[in-house]
Design an enzyme around this catalytic site. Sequence first.
Site, short mmCIF file in Angstrom:
data_model
loop_
_atom_site.label_atom_id
_atom_site.label_comp_id
_atom_site.label_asym_id
_atom_site.label_seq_id
_atom_site.Cartn_x
_atom_site.Cartn_y
_atom_site.Cartn_z
CG ASP A 176 -6.35 -11.47 2.57
OD1 ASP A 176 -5.40 -12.01 2.04
OD2 ASP A 176 -6.55 -10.39 3.06
CD GLU A 177 -9.94 -8.09 3.24
OE1 GLU A 177 -10.56 -7.65 4.27
OE2 GLU A 177 -9.08 -7.93 2.51
CG ASP A 194 -3.06 -5.95 -1.31
OD1 ASP A 194 -4.16 -5.88 -1.51
OD2 ASP A 194 -2.79 -6.48 -0.03
CG HIS A 205 -6.03 -8.48 -1.45
ND1 HIS A 205 -6.46 -7.17 -1.19
CD2 HIS A 205 -6.71 -9.37 -0.45
CE1 HIS A 205 -7.15 -7.17 -0.19
NE2 HIS A 205 -7.28 -8.43 0.21
NE ARG A 228 -3.47 -2.84 0.53
CZ ARG A 228 -4.05 -3.75 1.51
NH1 ARG A 228 -3.02 -3.85 2.45
NH2 ARG A 228 -4.88 -4.38 1.20
#
Length: 778
Positions: free
Chosen positions: A344-345, A210, A281, A181
Site C-alpha cells: 500500500d501507499e 513500517d 513503507h 508505529r
Amino acid sequence: MILASKSFVRAVAQAGALMASAAVLAFAAAAAAASPALTLTPAPAQAQLGQGTFALTARTRIFVAKGDVEAKGVAHQLSDLILRARGLKLAVVEGPRPAGEAGVVLARGDVADSAEAYALDIGPTGVIVTAAKRAGLFYGAVSVWQLAVQDAAKGPAQLPAVSIDDSPRFVWRGFMLDSARHFQKVETIRAIIDAMAVHKLNVLHWHLVDDQGWRLEIKKYPKLTSEGAWRVPAGAAGRDPKTGKPIRYGGFYTQDQVRDLVAYAAARGITVVPEIEMPGHALAPLVAYPQYGMTPNPPRESMGDWGVFPYLYNTDDQTFAFLNDVLDEVMDLFPSEYIHVGGDEAVKDQWKASPAIQARIAQLGVKDEHGLQSWFIQRAEKHINARGRRMIGWDEILEGGLAPNATVMSWRGIDGAVAAASQGHDAVLAPDSTLYMDRRQSASADEPPGRLKIVSLKDVYDFDAAPAALTQAQRAHILGLQATAFTEHMRTDERLQKMTFPRLVAVAENGWTPAAQHDWNSFAARLPAEMARLDALGVAHDTVPYEPQATLTPAEGGKVSVVLASGLGLGEIRYTADGAVPTTASPLYDAPLGVAPGKTIRARTFLDGQGFGRVRDYPVSLLAANTRDSRQLEVCGNGINLSLEDDAPVTGQRAVFAVDLMNPCWVWKGADLSSALKLTARIGQVPFNFQIGADKAKIPLRTPATPAGELEVRLDGCAGEVVAAIPLGAAARGPGLGAVSGVLPPRGGRHDLCLTFTARSVEPTLVLDRVTLTPAKN
C-alpha cells in the site's frame, strides 16, 4: 474417545429438566419463552432456551475422553478462564462422567460441516459441548465461559438451560495490530489474543514493519533491529528535558517471543498472519540497509514522522535476495497459510526520478511504475508460493495487474474486494471508513487521541460484511472481515485497548453470526455482560460512549444549563445534585437542568437497571459554562482532522487538541457579543511530523506582526473582520501549555468567532487547548 449424536447429547443434558406431564411441559415452554435473551456474543447461529439452570460450583468437574489430548487441553483452558473470572478451580478428569454427577463434558461428535462448529447443551444435570474438531470444542468451551461470566461476581454461577448449534458466517474474522508505529508489551498482545479468542475471532494480522520501526528479529540481518527498531520521537517528547539529549524509543520481538506468541494464539484458535511491507513503507529497513533502497542516506530523523513516505526498495536482484532471506525467516516463525506483503501507499516519485528504474521498466516491458510494482509483488509471491504459502496484500496490489494467486485486503472501501472477486480472487473486507480503530468513538472530549471522525460502536455493528455491490458469485470470494488498529496516535498499550474494545466485539459478531440474526438492540443489551468479561480478562475498554456527557451553558438568573447525553444514547441517565452516587432511584434526566453555580451534578447511565459505565461528576460554575475545549469547538475544515496529544516530555496526563492540520482554525458558535468580552485561551503546540508531500505548501500561513505571532479572532467566518489580534509572547514557546488573553469589543447579539494563529512556519503547529469567554472589566 467420547462419541455422541446431537440428539442423544441433548436428551441426556436436558433429562433433569423435562417431565412426562403435558401440563408441566406446557409450563416449561411458557417459562422458556419468557426467559431473557442469551448474553452470548457473538450471538449463536441457532439457540433454543430451555427450562432451569445448571449450577457451576467449585465442585464441578470437566470430563474428557481418555487419550483425547486436544479435548484435555481445551478443558484446562476452560478451567483456567473460569478461575480468572469467578475464582473457581474446576478439576479436569479423563474418563466418563459418573452417573448422577452434574458436570461439564467435552465430547466428539458430528456437527455442522465446519472445523469451528460446535453444539452446546445445558440443563440442570450437566453441560455437554460436542464438536468434531479442536476449534469447535474450544468455541463451545468459551461459550460456556461466557454464560458463566455475565457480571463481575465471584463464586458459583447459574448457567441457563439452552441448546445451541453454532458455526461461523465467515472463515476470516480478524484484527490487525500495528506494532511498528508503537511497540506493545508481549503481555498486552497476550491479553488481546485472550479477548479475541473468547469472542471467536481467529486471525491476528500483525503489522511488524513500517517507516517508523522494524519489530521482528531477523538473524541474518541484525541491523534491522539494532538500527531499524529505534527512533527519536518528534518534538519536545524526543528530548530529555534535563539534558536535552535525544530519547531513543522503540523495541522489537525476539524470535523466541514470536514463537511463544504464535503458539499461544494457535492454542486459542487464532492464526497469526505476519506483514512485511514492500515496496513502500520501508524507511526503517532502509535506514539499516540503505543499499536496498533508492537513496544512499535515508533520513533516520524522519522515522519519527507519520504519513505516507517516498522511500522505496529498489528492484535490484540483491534486494530480492534480501527480501527472500527475510521472508524465509518469517515463514519459519509463522506457520500461517497467508503471508502479508503490504503493497500500500508506495509513492512512486523515487522510481519516476531514477534512470536505473526507468531502464528496468523498459527492460521488463511493463507499462509504468504501477506495472513495476505489480512485477515486484508478483516476484515476492513466487517465493512465498514456493514455500507452500499464499500471499495477501492491501488493495493497491491490484494496480498494474494482480499477482496470480494473491488475496486482496480491501481497505479503501469495498471496491478492492469487488475488483478482486470479479477476477476470481479472494478478498478480506477491512474498509478504513468503518473498521479502522484509530477513529474516535464519540464526540466526547474524554475520548483518546486519534482521528476526529467518529466511528461509533453502532457504526461498526451496522457494517454490512456482504454488501449489495457484490453479486452472489463475488460474495463467495469474501473470506471475511477485519478491524484494523494503526497506532500512530495510540502511544500507550491502554489506549490501544480502549480504541479497540468494545468495537472489536462488534466485528466479532459481524464475522460469526448469520446476517439475519443481527440485531443492534440485542447486542446493546448484552454489553454490560461484555464489559464484565473484558474486565475479567484484564483488557481495557472504552466506556466513554455509554457515559453521560455534560454540556454547560449560561442560563437566566445566574444559573447554568446542564444538558446530559451519552454518545450511543443507550439506557437512561440518572443524576444527583447532593453529592450522592446515582442509583436507579435517583431522578431520571429528561430535560436540561437549571443548576446554581457551586453544585456538582453526578450522573450515570443505567441499562436494564444496571449501572453502565462510570459515574461522571460535573462541577457547575459560570466559568465552566463559558469555556470550550478544542474538541467542543468546531474545526474549520475537513483536511487532516486529528485529536493530537501534546508532545511535552511529561510522564503524566498530557493535553489533547482537536485540529485540522491543513487549516488550523477553530470556531466558537454563537458567542454573545452584546457587551465586551475577555477571551482567555490556553494554547499548546505539536510538531509537524507529517509526511504529506506537496500538500504541505497548501497549509495557510498568516504573517505575524509580533515575533511570537498572534491569536487572531475574526467575526462571522474565517474571512471576516479581525476583532482582536492577541500577541502570544512566551505562551508560544512551549513545550507544554501557555495562556493568553485579550478583549473582544461589543458587536451586538450573537456571532460566530473564528480563531486562528499567525505563524511563519507550520513547525511547530500552534493549537488551541481551550477558550474561555467572560465579561470584560471596565
